[in-house]
Design a protein around this motif. Structure first.
Motif, PDB file in Angstrom:
ATOM      1  N   LYS A 113       0.836  -1.207   0.000  1.00 14.36           N
ATOM      2  CA  LYS A 113       0.000   0.000   0.000  1.00 14.36           C
ATOM      3  C   LYS A 113       0.867   1.252   0.000  1.00 14.36           C
ATOM      4  CE  LYS A 113      -3.740   2.286   2.521  1.00 14.36           C
ATOM      5  NZ  LYS A 113      -4.646   2.206   3.712  1.00 14.36           N
ATOM      6  N   TRP A 124       2.552   1.924  -3.427  1.00 13.80           N
ATOM      7  CA  TRP A 124       1.682   2.415  -4.483  1.00 13.80           C
ATOM      8  C   TRP A 124       0.840   3.613  -4.050  1.00 13.80           C
ATOM      9  CZ3 TRP A 124       2.189   1.565  -9.411  1.00 13.80           C
ATOM     10  CH2 TRP A 124       2.911   0.428  -9.823  1.00 13.80           C
ATOM     11  N   GLN A 125       1.317   4.312  -3.029  1.00 17.57           N
ATOM     12  CA  GLN A 125       0.678   5.566  -2.654  1.00 17.57           C
ATOM     13  C   GLN A 125       1.102   6.631  -3.655  1.00 17.57           C
ATOM     14  OE1 GLN A 125       1.344   6.700   1.389  1.00 17.57           O
ATOM     15  NE2 GLN A 125       0.098   8.558   1.260  1.00 17.57           N
ATOM     16  N   MET A 126       0.186   7.079  -4.461  1.00 14.62           N
ATOM     17  CA  MET A 126       0.512   7.946  -5.582  1.00 14.62           C
ATOM     18  C   MET A 126       0.866   9.367  -5.129  1.00 14.62           C
ATOM     19  SD  MET A 126       0.472   6.276  -8.455  1.00 14.62           S
ATOM     20  CE  MET A 126       1.358   5.054  -7.462  1.00 14.62           C
ATOM     21  N   LEU A 154       4.363  -5.031 -12.931  1.00 15.52           N
ATOM     22  CA  LEU A 154       3.606  -4.729 -11.717  1.00 15.52           C
ATOM     23  C   LEU A 154       4.107  -5.541 -10.528  1.00 15.52           C
ATOM     24  CD1 LEU A 154       1.211  -3.359 -10.307  1.00 15.52           C
ATOM     25  CD2 LEU A 154      -0.234  -5.248 -11.106  1.00 15.52           C
ATOM     26  N   THR A 170       6.774  -4.000  -7.628  1.00 15.92           N
ATOM     27  CA  THR A 170       6.227  -3.959  -6.276  1.00 15.92           C
ATOM     28  C   THR A 170       7.125  -4.721  -5.309  1.00 15.92           C
ATOM     29  OG1 THR A 170       3.969  -3.845  -7.154  1.00 15.92           O
ATOM     30  CG2 THR A 170       4.221  -4.479  -4.846  1.00 15.92           C
ATOM     31  N   GLY A 223       9.426  -1.723  -4.533  1.00 17.47           N
ATOM     32  CA  GLY A 223       8.467  -1.185  -3.575  1.00 17.47           C
ATOM     33  C   GLY A 223       8.565  -1.770  -2.180  1.00 17.47           C
ATOM     34  N   LEU A 238       6.466   4.325  -9.167  1.00 16.80           N
ATOM     35  CA  LEU A 238       5.794   4.637 -10.425  1.00 16.80           C
ATOM     36  C   LEU A 238       6.775   4.749 -11.592  1.00 16.80           C
ATOM     37  CD1 LEU A 238       3.018   5.147 -11.626  1.00 16.80           C
ATOM     38  CD2 LEU A 238       3.294   7.586 -11.114  1.00 16.80           C
ATOM     39  N   PHE A 282       8.226   1.345 -12.553  1.00 17.86           N
ATOM     40  CA  PHE A 282       7.153   0.552 -13.151  1.00 17.86           C
ATOM     41  C   PHE A 282       6.936   0.953 -14.605  1.00 17.86           C
ATOM     42  CE2 PHE A 282       2.641   0.621 -14.379  1.00 17.86           C
ATOM     43  CZ  PHE A 282       2.414  -0.748 -14.475  1.00 17.86           C
TER      44      PHE A 282
END
Length: 239
Positions: free
Chosen positions: A76, A79-81, A150, A154, A158, A215, A218
């Motif tokens: 989470k 992938w917090q934009m 993806l 991640t 990530g 991001l 990715f």
């Protein structure tokens, strides 16, 4: 950095990072056994296993995605934009980096790897570093273009980089994630594994550290794999 620093990293993190390469090995062994049971001539088994690689890749990625649910808070956070303007910048920078990587790989690095395979040797046949779509073009697209960027970004950028940075520092975090990322691609051969870990893994890790999020790497990974897919598709249609 000490051995104690490694010991404080959760065991499930090490397990997650080593699961991918092991699953590839089990998938290849399983496919070989299946083909033997189907009485496929032994000389044809390596080629037939290559045809099944998109299926194996898809299975590995889905298993890794399931295992990453045990790191839900980290996923989470990864992938917090960011705000819209930074997100756009990250995507553009990532796409440009991915295109540059793809051009370098297809026109310079892949031929260089084939030369190394022929002159120095490898555990895969020379010239097998470029992707093949065979008859599973749809599955290849889903696995290598949609899922791989993806899941892998991640996991390796990530989750792994922030976790390793906390306990080992940024330098060793980048080094270790590049090693594990390269090892994930061992089925392509030693030189391909080294290239993937150092060049692609280093570029993706650099983008993650520079842009402060997943991001950009990715987008770079997506662009790289998409261009590889288009190249493989065209090569397959011309064959």
């Amino acid at each position: 950095m000490s051995i104690q620093s490694f010991s404080v990293i959760p065991f499930k993190a090490w397990l997650l990072l080593t699961t991918g390469p092991v699953l590839f090995l089990l998938g290849i062994i399983g496919a070989s056994i299946f083909l033997r049971i189907r009485e496929v001539p032994e000389a044809q088994i390596p080629e037939r296993v290559t045809v099944l690689m998109p299926h194996i890749l898809l299975g590995v990625l889905l298993c890794l995605a399931v295992l990453m649910t045990t790191f839900a808070p980290q996923v989470k956070a990864a992938w917090q934009m960011p705000d819209f303007s930074k997100a756009v910048s990250d995507v553009i920078i990532g796409l440009l980096a991915g295109v540059l990587l793809a051009v370098a790989y297809l026109y310079w690095l892949a031929p260089f790897l084939e030369t190394l395979q022929r002159t120095v040797g490898d555990f895969v046949p020379p010239g097998s570093v470029l992707p093949t779509v065979s008859g599973s073009i749809g599955l290849f697209f889903i696995a290598n273009v949609l899922l791989a960027p993806l899941v892998e970004e991640t996991l390796y950028r990530g989750i792994a980089i922030p976790l390793f940075t906390t306990h080992l520092g940024a330098f060793w975090a980048v080094v270790l994630t590049c090693v594990f990322f390269g090892f994930l691609h061992w089925a392509g051969g030693f030189w391909y594994m080294l290239l993937t870990g150092v060049v692609a893994g280093g570029a993706f890790a650099g983008l993650f550290c520079w842009r402060g999020g997943v991001l950009a790497p990715f987008a770079a990974h997506l662009a790289l794999n998409l261009i590889e897919f288009i190249y493989a598709w065209q090569t397959h249609n011309q064959a």
